[in-house]
Motif scaffolding. Structure first.
Motif, PDB file in Angstrom:
ATOM      1  N   ASP A 118       0.841  -1.195   0.000  1.00 40.64           N
ATOM      2  CA  ASP A 118       0.000   0.000   0.000  1.00 40.64           C
ATOM      3  C   ASP A 118       0.876   1.244   0.000  1.00 40.64           C
ATOM      4  O   ASP A 118       2.106   1.154  -0.144  1.00 40.64           O
ATOM      5  CB  ASP A 118      -0.986  -0.027   1.166  1.00 40.64           C
ATOM      6  CG  ASP A 118      -0.317   0.026   2.534  1.00 40.64           C
ATOM      7  OD1 ASP A 118       0.895   0.356   2.629  1.00 40.64           O
ATOM      8  OD2 ASP A 118      -1.002  -0.248   3.534  1.00 40.64           O
ATOM      9  N   THR A 119       0.284   2.394   0.189  1.00 33.61           N
ATOM     10  CA  THR A 119       1.031   3.649   0.098  1.00 33.61           C
ATOM     11  C   THR A 119       2.048   3.832   1.222  1.00 33.61           C
ATOM     12  O   THR A 119       2.965   4.633   1.096  1.00 33.61           O
ATOM     13  CB  THR A 119       0.068   4.854   0.071  1.00 33.61           C
ATOM     14  OG1 THR A 119      -0.786   4.779   1.221  1.00 33.61           O
ATOM     15  CG2 THR A 119      -0.764   4.859  -1.195  1.00 33.61           C
ATOM     16  N   GLN A 120       1.916   3.082   2.308  1.00 33.17           N
ATOM     17  CA  GLN A 120       2.891   3.132   3.406  1.00 33.17           C
ATOM     18  C   GLN A 120       3.936   2.026   3.299  1.00 33.17           C
ATOM     19  O   GLN A 120       4.638   1.747   4.254  1.00 33.17           O
ATOM     20  CB  GLN A 120       2.185   3.033   4.771  1.00 33.17           C
ATOM     21  CG  GLN A 120       1.441   4.285   5.192  1.00 33.17           C
ATOM     22  CD  GLN A 120       0.104   4.411   4.498  1.00 33.17           C
ATOM     23  OE1 GLN A 120      -0.633   3.453   4.323  1.00 33.17           O
ATOM     24  NE2 GLN A 120      -0.218   5.626   4.075  1.00 33.17           N
ATOM     25  N   ASN A 121       4.013   1.358   2.148  1.00 33.27           N
ATOM     26  CA  ASN A 121       4.940   0.248   1.904  1.00 33.27           C
ATOM     27  C   ASN A 121       4.626  -0.964   2.782  1.00 33.27           C
ATOM     28  O   ASN A 121       5.484  -1.793   3.037  1.00 33.27           O
ATOM     29  CB  ASN A 121       6.406   0.684   2.076  1.00 33.27           C
ATOM     30  CG  ASN A 121       7.371  -0.280   1.396  1.00 33.27           C
ATOM     31  OD1 ASN A 121       7.089  -0.817   0.324  1.00 33.27           O
ATOM     32  ND2 ASN A 121       8.501  -0.524   2.017  1.00 33.27           N
ATOM     33  N   GLU A 122       3.387  -1.047   3.267  1.00 34.94           N
ATOM     34  CA  GLU A 122       2.962  -2.220   4.039  1.00 34.94           C
ATOM     35  C   GLU A 122       2.494  -3.297   3.075  1.00 34.94           C
ATOM     36  O   GLU A 122       1.719  -3.037   2.149  1.00 34.94           O
ATOM     37  CB  GLU A 122       1.843  -1.853   5.016  1.00 34.94           C
ATOM     38  CG  GLU A 122       2.324  -1.005   6.165  1.00 34.94           C
ATOM     39  CD  GLU A 122       1.250  -0.753   7.208  1.00 34.94           C
ATOM     40  OE1 GLU A 122       0.165  -1.386   7.154  1.00 34.94           O
ATOM     41  OE2 GLU A 122       1.494   0.086   8.088  1.00 34.94           O
ATOM     42  N   LEU A 123       2.963  -4.513   3.322  1.00 33.10           N
ATOM     43  CA  LEU A 123       2.626  -5.650   2.471  1.00 33.10           C
ATOM     44  C   LEU A 123       1.144  -5.982   2.577  1.00 33.10           C
ATOM     45  O   LEU A 123       0.627  -6.167   3.678  1.00 33.10           O
ATOM     46  CB  LEU A 123       3.465  -6.864   2.887  1.00 33.10           C
ATOM     47  CG  LEU A 123       3.278  -8.131   2.079  1.00 33.10           C
ATOM     48  CD1 LEU A 123       3.812  -7.949   0.664  1.00 33.10           C
ATOM     49  CD2 LEU A 123       3.986  -9.292   2.753  1.00 33.10           C
ATOM     50  N   VAL A 124       0.462  -6.038   1.421  1.00 27.63           N
ATOM     51  CA  VAL A 124      -0.954  -6.400   1.408  1.00 27.63           C
ATOM     52  C   VAL A 124      -1.219  -7.637   0.554  1.00 27.63           C
ATOM     53  O   VAL A 124      -2.304  -8.192   0.579  1.00 27.63           O
ATOM     54  CB  VAL A 124      -1.848  -5.227   0.927  1.00 27.63           C
ATOM     55  CG1 VAL A 124      -1.796  -4.071   1.913  1.00 27.63           C
ATOM     56  CG2 VAL A 124      -1.463  -4.767  -0.471  1.00 27.63           C
TER      57      VAL A 124
END
Length: 152
Positions: A118-124
């Motif tokens: 996502d936009t926070q570089n969190e893996l989705v």
């Protein structure tokens, strides 16, 4: 398959992950227990790397000719961490990127998985060449397509 559809329609979302400091024994357990070929490495939900089964097997060197070799391999797996063998600097996609973008990345590069963040570089999620092949294989074929393309 609609190659203009978003990645989120094909990506895998139920992921098994490891932290950078996890021992390679944990990585081995995941690969042995599950039919997967890529393990994302995350630090507090942030994507920091990826371990492919090929890279892991290369590290282990896949042999245990005798008890001494097996013990050496087990010691190496306990001594090294995910961070030591993970691939960094990965291509990443957004869930809203189109499938054709993933196809282009797969075509140009020699890897078979792309993390989706996502936009926070969190893996989705993760999209793999297997996900695309599976979607193509499961796509229904109409009688008109069969008639238009007879086997010769």
């Amino acid at each position: 398959m609609n190659v203009l559809a978003p990645i989120k329609t094909l990506m895998s979302t139920h992921l098994l992950t490891v932290a950078p400091q996890d021992k390679l024994t944990t990585v081995q357990e995941i690969f042995n227990a599950h039919n997967i070929h890529h393990i994302p490495v995350v630090r507090y939900k942030e994507m920091v790397g990826l371990i492919s089964k090929t890279d892991f097997l290369y590290f282990v060197r896949g042999f245990s000719r005798n008890e001494e070799d097996r013990l050496v391999n087990e010691a190496r797996l306990r001594a090294y961490t995910a961070e030591d063998i993970m691939t960094t600097g990965l291509a990443k996609l957004s869930p809203d990127d189109r499938i054709n973008v993933a196809l282009e990345i797969f075509k140009v590069n020699r890897f078979h998985a792309i993390p989706v963040v996502d936009t926070q570089n969190e893996l989705v999620g993760i999209i793999t060449t297997f996900d695309i092949i599976k979607a193509l294989a499961e796509e229904p074929i109409s009688p008109d397509q069969i008639l238009a393309n007879p086997v010769q």
